[in-house]
Design a protein around this motif. Sequence first.
Motif, PDB file in Angstrom:
ATOM      1  N   LYS A 173       0.831  -1.217   0.000  1.00 43.49           N
ATOM      2  CA  LYS A 173       0.000   0.000   0.000  1.00 43.49           C
ATOM      3  C   LYS A 173       0.863   1.265   0.000  1.00 43.49           C
ATOM      4  CE  LYS A 173      -3.827  -2.508   0.872  1.00 43.49           C
ATOM      5  NZ  LYS A 173      -4.945  -2.662  -0.077  1.00 43.49           N
ATOM      6  N   ILE A 174       1.925   1.253   0.807  1.00 44.21           N
ATOM      7  CA  ILE A 174       2.766   2.441   0.904  1.00 44.21           C
ATOM      8  C   ILE A 174       3.453   2.725  -0.432  1.00 44.21           C
ATOM      9  CG2 ILE A 174       4.773   1.132   1.748  1.00 44.21           C
ATOM     10  CD1 ILE A 174       3.738   4.721   2.784  1.00 44.21           C
ATOM     11  N   TRP A 182       2.121   2.131  -3.412  1.00 41.57           N
ATOM     12  CA  TRP A 182       1.111   2.768  -4.263  1.00 41.57           C
ATOM     13  C   TRP A 182       0.987   4.248  -3.925  1.00 41.57           C
ATOM     14  CZ3 TRP A 182      -0.575   1.077  -8.656  1.00 41.57           C
ATOM     15  CH2 TRP A 182      -0.648  -0.295  -8.910  1.00 41.57           C
ATOM     16  N   VAL A 183       1.008   4.542  -2.630  1.00 42.72           N
ATOM     17  CA  VAL A 183       0.956   5.956  -2.209  1.00 42.72           C
ATOM     18  C   VAL A 183       2.150   6.712  -2.773  1.00 42.72           C
ATOM     19  CG1 VAL A 183       1.164   7.487  -0.207  1.00 42.72           C
ATOM     20  CG2 VAL A 183      -0.412   5.539  -0.134  1.00 42.72           C
ATOM     21  N   ARG A 184       3.303   6.107  -2.687  1.00 44.21           N
ATOM     22  CA  ARG A 184       4.512   6.783  -3.167  1.00 44.21           C
ATOM     23  C   ARG A 184       4.533   6.869  -4.696  1.00 44.21           C
ATOM     24  NH1 ARG A 184       8.788   3.826   0.945  1.00 44.21           N
ATOM     25  NH2 ARG A 184       8.346   5.102   2.790  1.00 44.21           N
ATOM     26  N   LYS A 217       1.936   7.429  -6.497  1.00 48.67           N
ATOM     27  CA  LYS A 217       1.101   8.609  -6.750  1.00 48.67           C
ATOM     28  C   LYS A 217       1.892   9.895  -6.538  1.00 48.67           C
ATOM     29  CE  LYS A 217      -3.119  10.958  -5.201  1.00 48.67           C
ATOM     30  NZ  LYS A 217      -3.578  11.295  -6.565  1.00 48.67           N
ATOM     31  N   GLU A 218       2.755   9.885  -5.522  1.00 50.30           N
ATOM     32  CA  GLU A 218       3.542  11.083  -5.219  1.00 50.30           C
ATOM     33  C   GLU A 218       4.696  11.276  -6.205  1.00 50.30           C
ATOM     34  OE1 GLU A 218       2.751  10.968  -0.358  1.00 50.30           O
ATOM     35  OE2 GLU A 218       4.654  10.243  -1.187  1.00 50.30           O
ATOM     36  N   GLU A 278      -6.376   6.316  -2.572  1.00 47.82           N
ATOM     37  CA  GLU A 278      -5.784   7.654  -2.688  1.00 47.82           C
ATOM     38  C   GLU A 278      -6.537   8.732  -1.904  1.00 47.82           C
ATOM     39  OE1 GLU A 278      -5.761   9.581  -6.473  1.00 47.82           O
ATOM     40  OE2 GLU A 278      -7.794   8.918  -6.986  1.00 47.82           O
ATOM     41  N   VAL A 330      -4.674   7.669   2.791  1.00 43.78           N
ATOM     42  CA  VAL A 330      -3.239   7.884   2.611  1.00 43.78           C
ATOM     43  C   VAL A 330      -2.561   8.129   3.960  1.00 43.78           C
ATOM     44  CG1 VAL A 330      -1.506   9.479   1.704  1.00 43.78           C
ATOM     45  CG2 VAL A 330      -3.379   8.699   0.230  1.00 43.78           C
ATOM     46  N   LYS A 337       0.338   5.706   5.674  1.00 48.86           N
ATOM     47  CA  LYS A 337       1.642   6.228   6.093  1.00 48.86           C
ATOM     48  C   LYS A 337       1.872   5.995   7.587  1.00 48.86           C
ATOM     49  CE  LYS A 337       2.331   9.785   2.564  1.00 48.86           C
ATOM     50  NZ  LYS A 337       2.538  11.217   2.275  1.00 48.86           N
TER      51      LYS A 337
END
Length: 279
Positions: free
Chosen positions: A184-185, A187-189, A191-192, A227, A232, A236
């Motif tokens: 998951k982390i 995927w977040v990164r 996006k960033e 997202e 998010v 994190k």
Amino acid sequence: MKGDLTKHVLGLSGGRDSAALAVYMRHHHPELDIEYFFTDTGKELPEVYEFLGKLEGFLGKPILRLNPDRDFDFWLKQYNSFLPSPQTRWCTRQLKLRPFEHWIRPMLEDGTTVYSYVAIRADEEYREGYSSKHDNLIIRLPFKDVGIDKAGVMDILDASGLGLPQYYRWRSRSGCTFCFFQQKIEWVRLKEEHPEAFEEAKAYEKNAVEHGSPFTWSQGESLDELERPDRVAQIKEDYEKRLARVRARQRANPLRPGDETLDIDELFGQAKVCLACHK
């Protein structure tokens, strides 16, 4: 004359271990004329291409690009718009392994013995992905043979001046931007770091769900759900808590003081990923 030829090949994923193996083989077996190859799905991270360029400079020879004869969109339609998943890894099979097999098949049929060098470390199990289906295709595991582990790989890359690919700042694997093995982390990164790639992954997922696919890229939730700002923040926070717990259990290595580098796979448990993509 057939049967008296040999060829040496080494597949690069754009990742740490296969790059270290290429460096190791250049230093320790300069007598071998190794052909380095990379199977390009067209959906790789830009950092992968950057690192391959650096590696070509170090090796002093080009890395052969093997391109699939059919792209991701073609195979997605063949699989009824169902996304690839840990249960159905059609992306690795069709976009990575198939081009390799097409490349070496004429050599094998001509009687050439092909030695393929694979970057399985001494601290890893021999995972699936490169089992030989031909008597003339011989798999070699140099890191296993000489006892090189993760720390040894890091030493090789540091000594060569290559260091790690830039994506290791935020992700622990090479391969496609929307690899379903991401945590998951990650995927977040994604996006960033690469919002356009995240949006493309969302579009593929939306199309797949509309066609009845039982899978989303990330287990248990869509990327639209993942997202959301509150989600998010939770991802994190969960990641930082997990990182703190694992570091608290770590034993200090007197040979490597201050070395607390942890891969995301080491935090969440190593997935049974495919060698062609992630080594």
